[in-house]
Design a protein around this motif. Sequence first.
Motif, PDB file in Angstrom:
ATOM      1  N   GLU A 289       0.832  -1.206   0.000  1.00  9.79           N
ATOM      2  CA  GLU A 289       0.000   0.000   0.000  1.00  9.79           C
ATOM      3  C   GLU A 289       0.866   1.255   0.000  1.00  9.79           C
ATOM      4  O   GLU A 289       0.642   2.195  -0.773  1.00  9.79           O
ATOM      5  N   ARG A 290       1.882   1.276   0.861  1.00 14.47           N
ATOM      6  CA  ARG A 290       2.796   2.421   0.930  1.00 14.47           C
ATOM      7  C   ARG A 290       3.648   2.535  -0.335  1.00 14.47           C
ATOM      8  O   ARG A 290       3.912   3.638  -0.826  1.00 14.47           O
ATOM      9  N   ILE A 291       4.107   1.409  -0.845  1.00 13.36           N
ATOM     10  CA  ILE A 291       4.899   1.423  -2.078  1.00 13.36           C
ATOM     11  C   ILE A 291       4.096   2.036  -3.218  1.00 13.36           C
ATOM     12  O   ILE A 291       4.569   2.934  -3.939  1.00 13.36           O
ATOM     13  N   GLU A 292       2.874   1.580  -3.407  1.00 11.91           N
ATOM     14  CA  GLU A 292       2.035   2.106  -4.486  1.00 11.91           C
ATOM     15  C   GLU A 292       1.789   3.599  -4.314  1.00 11.91           C
ATOM     16  O   GLU A 292       1.827   4.362  -5.295  1.00 11.91           O
ATOM     17  N   ARG A 293       1.594   4.041  -3.096  1.00  8.97           N
ATOM     18  CA  ARG A 293       1.323   5.455  -2.838  1.00  8.97           C
ATOM     19  C   ARG A 293       2.518   6.325  -3.229  1.00  8.97           C
ATOM     20  O   ARG A 293       2.355   7.389  -3.816  1.00  8.97           O
ATOM     21  N   HIS A 294       3.726   5.865  -2.916  1.00  6.66           N
ATOM     22  CA  HIS A 294       4.919   6.638  -3.256  1.00  6.66           C
ATOM     23  C   HIS A 294       5.068   6.798  -4.771  1.00  6.66           C
ATOM     24  O   HIS A 294       5.350   7.898  -5.264  1.00  6.66           O
TER      25      HIS A 294
ATOM     26  N   LEU B 278      15.883   7.854  -6.356  1.00 14.30           N
ATOM     27  CA  LEU B 278      15.758   6.732  -5.430  1.00 14.30           C
ATOM     28  C   LEU B 278      15.360   7.283  -4.071  1.00 14.30           C
ATOM     29  O   LEU B 278      15.938   8.262  -3.599  1.00 14.30           O
ATOM     30  N   LEU B 279      14.394   6.660  -3.445  1.00 14.45           N
ATOM     31  CA  LEU B 279      13.869   7.142  -2.169  1.00 14.45           C
ATOM     32  C   LEU B 279      13.946   6.037  -1.124  1.00 14.45           C
ATOM     33  O   LEU B 279      13.672   4.868  -1.429  1.00 14.45           O
TER      34      LEU B 279
ATOM     35  N   ALA C 276       8.794  10.903 -11.025  1.00 18.27           N
ATOM     36  CA  ALA C 276      10.240  10.773 -11.244  1.00 18.27           C
ATOM     37  C   ALA C 276      10.867   9.704 -10.358  1.00 18.27           C
ATOM     38  O   ALA C 276      12.084   9.505 -10.404  1.00 18.27           O
ATOM     39  N   LEU C 277      10.053   9.018  -9.558  1.00 16.90           N
ATOM     40  CA  LEU C 277      10.578   8.009  -8.640  1.00 16.90           C
ATOM     41  C   LEU C 277      10.874   6.725  -9.400  1.00 16.90           C
ATOM     42  O   LEU C 277       9.981   6.098  -9.957  1.00 16.90           O
ATOM     43  N   GLY C 278      12.150   6.337  -9.419  1.00 20.75           N
ATOM     44  CA  GLY C 278      12.553   5.120 -10.116  1.00 20.75           C
ATOM     45  C   GLY C 278      12.721   3.922  -9.213  1.00 20.75           C
ATOM     46  O   GLY C 278      12.556   2.781  -9.639  1.00 20.75           O
ATOM     47  N   GLY C 279      13.079   4.165  -7.939  1.00 20.17           N
ATOM     48  CA  GLY C 279      13.287   3.072  -6.998  1.00 20.17           C
ATOM     49  C   GLY C 279      12.946   3.503  -5.596  1.00 20.17           C
ATOM     50  O   GLY C 279      13.124   4.676  -5.223  1.00 20.17           O
ATOM     51  N   LEU C 280      12.452   2.565  -4.800  1.00 14.33           N
ATOM     52  CA  LEU C 280      12.036   2.848  -3.424  1.00 14.33           C
ATOM     53  C   LEU C 280      12.469   1.709  -2.523  1.00 14.33           C
ATOM     54  O   LEU C 280      12.371   0.532  -2.890  1.00 14.33           O
ATOM     55  N   GLY C 281      12.989   2.048  -1.366  1.00  9.26           N
ATOM     56  CA  GLY C 281      13.338   1.041  -0.371  1.00  9.26           C
ATOM     57  C   GLY C 281      12.854   1.475   0.994  1.00  9.26           C
ATOM     58  O   GLY C 281      12.460   2.627   1.201  1.00  9.26           O
TER      59      GLY C 281
END
Length: 311
Positions: free
Chosen positions: A98-103, A204-205, A109-114
């Motif tokens: 849920e949080r991943i999809e929201r970001h 990357l965030l 411009a977000l390419g990667g999230l961790g």
Amino acid sequence: MSMISVVVPTYRRVPDLLRCLAALDRQRRPADQIIVVCRDNDVDSHAAVSSRGDVGIELATVARPGQVAAMNAGLDAAKGDIIAIIDDDTAPAADWLERIERHYAADAALGGLGGRDVIHVGDTTIPASERIVGIIQFQGRIIGNHHVGYGEAREVHVLKGANISFRAAALAGARFDGRLLGSGAQVCNEVGICAAIRRKGWRLLYDPAVLVDHFPAVRHDEDARNTFSPVAQYNAVHNETLALLDALPAWRRPVFLAWAYAMGTRASPGLLQAFRLSALGEPHAIARLRASLEGRGAAVKTWWRAVAGAE
């Protein structure tokens, strides 16, 4: 709404895998595709996936040992706009997807999230304690701290494979580096792919609220946890060096190599660092130095051959 694929590489850790899949079952935002990747000879993992009777879980197999081959097979099988990857010894929080999809929805411009992987040691957890996370310093030192990060979401240089996701468009053919050594964890495999995404202009965030619980399990390879192995040391320093030579701009590579050979870190010592650790009575300091120097030298040769071949 995005389509989200989840990739779970695994090898001979059936109880951990089943715990991970059970946590994915509890997601408030269910995955659209779940891919379990394991070796073709890992019959126990095959049987564990089959025993669940889930038509929604896809099984991909690889013949080559190591995490890189498994994660690349997962990327190849993924159909989602967002591809999330977690270790088999993790259990994502119920709001993880849920949080991943929201970001990703909030930032084009977000390419990667961790996010944070909360490490469990027996009945306790390692508390959050660091604000500096996922940074490659000027001289090339990598600061991880993903498991102890706290605070607001912020831009970083490197994410951690235990809890990582990518926008499929940002990957655009990028893959984990098949030149990395090791038959299991193949440490530093995230550095190269993160650098490739950033070079294309994507962000990357790291958000510590994107949580997984991490129960570090046995590694069935030369890289046993908390035990010194010259082979594992050689592989780790080779992979770190190769990844950084690719990631750093040309003018910073000599700075990195000078620092790495002269000083380095406690985990990957250069000459001065090893002598300091030896004087302090650190076990294996000289053996660690020897393996580090050999691994670093091999990586430089591998990198140079690739550069020369591309010219």
